[in-house]
Design an enzyme around this catalytic site. Structure first.
Site, PDB file in Angstrom:
ATOM      1  N   GLY A  47       0.818  -1.210   0.000  1.00 30.30           N
ATOM      2  CA  GLY A  47       0.000   0.000   0.000  1.00 30.30           C
ATOM      3  C   GLY A  47       0.851   1.257   0.000  1.00 30.30           C
ATOM      4  O   GLY A  47       0.576   2.212  -0.746  1.00 30.30           O
ATOM      5  N   HIS A  48       1.889   1.277   0.839  1.00 23.20           N
ATOM      6  CA  HIS A  48       2.801   2.419   0.846  1.00 23.20           C
ATOM      7  C   HIS A  48       3.540   2.547  -0.481  1.00 23.20           C
ATOM      8  O   HIS A  48       3.743   3.646  -1.002  1.00 23.20           O
ATOM      9  CB  HIS A  48       3.826   2.272   1.982  1.00 23.20           C
ATOM     10  N   GLN A 164      -9.148  10.321   7.958  1.00 24.92           N
ATOM     11  CA  GLN A 164      -7.876  11.047   8.024  1.00 24.92           C
ATOM     12  C   GLN A 164      -7.644  11.849   6.748  1.00 24.92           C
ATOM     13  O   GLN A 164      -7.198  13.002   6.784  1.00 24.92           O
ATOM     14  CB  GLN A 164      -6.734  10.069   8.234  1.00 24.92           C
ATOM     15  N   ARG A 198      -0.423  -3.140  10.764  1.00 25.26           N
ATOM     16  CA  ARG A 198      -0.841  -3.896  11.947  1.00 25.26           C
ATOM     17  C   ARG A 198      -1.277  -5.319  11.621  1.00 25.26           C
ATOM     18  O   ARG A 198      -1.446  -6.138  12.528  1.00 25.26           O
ATOM     19  CB  ARG A 198      -1.978  -3.161  12.660  1.00 25.26           C
TER      20      ARG A 198
END
Length: 291
Positions: A47-48, A164, A198
Site C-alpha cells: 500500500g505504501h 484522516q 498492523r
C-alpha cells in the site's frame, strides 16, 4: 547522521534533522522541481509502495517520511509495539526510487517546550474521533509540521484511512498551506483485506476471519447502491454478520456522507460505509464507497 543513507546498498538519502530537509528542498526549488510528500509511520507494505509510485508519477522529486507519531496514540494503544522496520523501509524506498527519507526521532519533531497543536475540527469528531479522542489533533499537528518543513506541491494519502484523508485535506485548505492532497485507492490483499502495518499481529486463525470485513462492506454497498435496503437495516445486518464471524467488537459501522461524514439515512444517494472492528489484538479499519 543528518543526510546520506549511511547504509551500504541503500540509495535513498536519509535526513534526520530539519536543516537537512530544508537544504535539499531549497535546492530542488532553485531548480524549479515539483515535490511530492508521502507521510508514513514505516513498516512499509505494498500500500505504501503504491502511494510512492503515485507520487513519482505526479512530481519531480518524492519525499517519504517515516515517523511513528506518539501524539496520535492514546496511553492504552499500541505505540510501544507498533512495528518498526527502518532498514527494510529504507530498502523499499530505494527500490521505489524515492529521493529523500525524513526519519526523525520524536524529540526532533517535538523538542522540549513544544506546545503548539492543530485542532482537527468537526471532520475529526465522529467515528475515529469518538473512539480515539485526540487522535486527529495528533495527526493534523504532525502533518502540518511535515507540510511546513517539506513544502510539497502534492501529498499522497491512502483512502483506507478515509476520515484522516478528509481531515488533512480540510486542514490544507483552511490553513492555506498550498498543498494538493491526493487520494489513492485502498490496496488490498487477494482476499480483500485492506493492507495495514498492523496486519502482522493477526494470528493465522484471525487472518482467516479478517476478509469477512471487506465482504460485509461490499454486500452492504451493493444493496444500498441499488436501493434494496436502507442504511439502518444494512448497519444492523453488518454488525450481526461481523460478530457472528468472530470479530470481538464493532467500534463503529456507519453509512456517512462522503464529504461531511454526516449520517446518511436513505439508500440511493452518495455515501461511504466506514467501519472499525476488533479481531484478536488488532483493530482493523476499512471503508467503501456506495455507488
Amino acid at each position: 547522521m543528518s543526510i546520506g543513507s549511511g547504509i551500504p546498498g541503500l540509495g535513498v538519502e536519509v535526513a534526520r534533522v530539519p536543516e537537512a530537509v530544508r537544504r535539499r528542498v531549497d535546492a530542488w526549488a532553485r531548480e524549479g522541481l515539483t515535490v511530492a510528500l508521502v507521510p508514513t509511520m514505516g513498516a512499509l507494505h505494498e500500500g505504501h509502495r503504491t502511494l510512492i509510485r503515485a507520487a513519482r508519477s505526479g512530481a519531480d522529486r518524492v519525499v517519504v517520511s517515516i515517523f511513528v507519531n506518539p501524539r496520535q496514540f492514546a496511553p492504552n494503544e499500541d505505540l510501544a509495539t507498533y512495528p518498526r522496520t527502518e532498514i527494510e523501509d529504507l530498502a523499499a524506498l530505494t527500490d521505489e526510487g524515492a529521493d529523500l527519507a525524513w526519519v526523525p526521532a520524536p524529540d526532533v519533531v517535538y523538542p522540549p517546550g513544544f506546545e503548539t497543536t492543530v485542532r482537527a475540527g468537526s471532520l475529526g469528531e465522529p467515528l475515529e474521533g469518538l473512539h480515539r479522542p485526540g487522535f486527529f489533533d495528533g495527526v493534523a499537528t504532525v502533518v502540518a509540521k511535515l507540510f511546513a518543513l517539506v513544502r510539497p506541491h502534492r501529498a499522497y494519502f491512502g483512502e483506507k484511512d478515509y476520515q484522516q484523508l478528509l481531515v488533512v485535506a480540510r486542514m490544507a485548505v483552511d490553513l492555506d498551506l498550498g498543498v494538493q492532497v491526493v487520494p489513492v485507492p485502498t490496496v488490498r490483499e487477494a482476499d480483500g483485506l485492506a493492507m495495514s502495518s498492523r496486519n502482522v499481529h493477526l494470528s493465522a486463525a484471525d487472518r482467516a476471519v479478517a476478509p469477512v470485513l471487506h465482504r460485509t462492506l461490499s454486500r452492504m454497498a451493493a444493496r444500498l447502491a441499488d436501493g434494496a435496503s436502507e442504511p439502518a437495516a444494512e448497519i444492523a445486518w453488518g454488525r450481526e454478520k461481523l460478530l457472528a464471524a468472530g470479530f470481538s467488537a464493532v467500534d463503529y459501522l456507519e453509512v456517512r456522507d462522503p464529504r461531511t461524514l454526516a449520517p446518511v439515512a436513505r439508500a440511493g444517494v452518495a455515501a461511504r460505509i466506514l467501519a472499525a472492528v476488533r479481531l484478536g489484538p488488532v483493530r482493523l479499519i476499512d471503508n467503501l464507497p456506495v455507488g
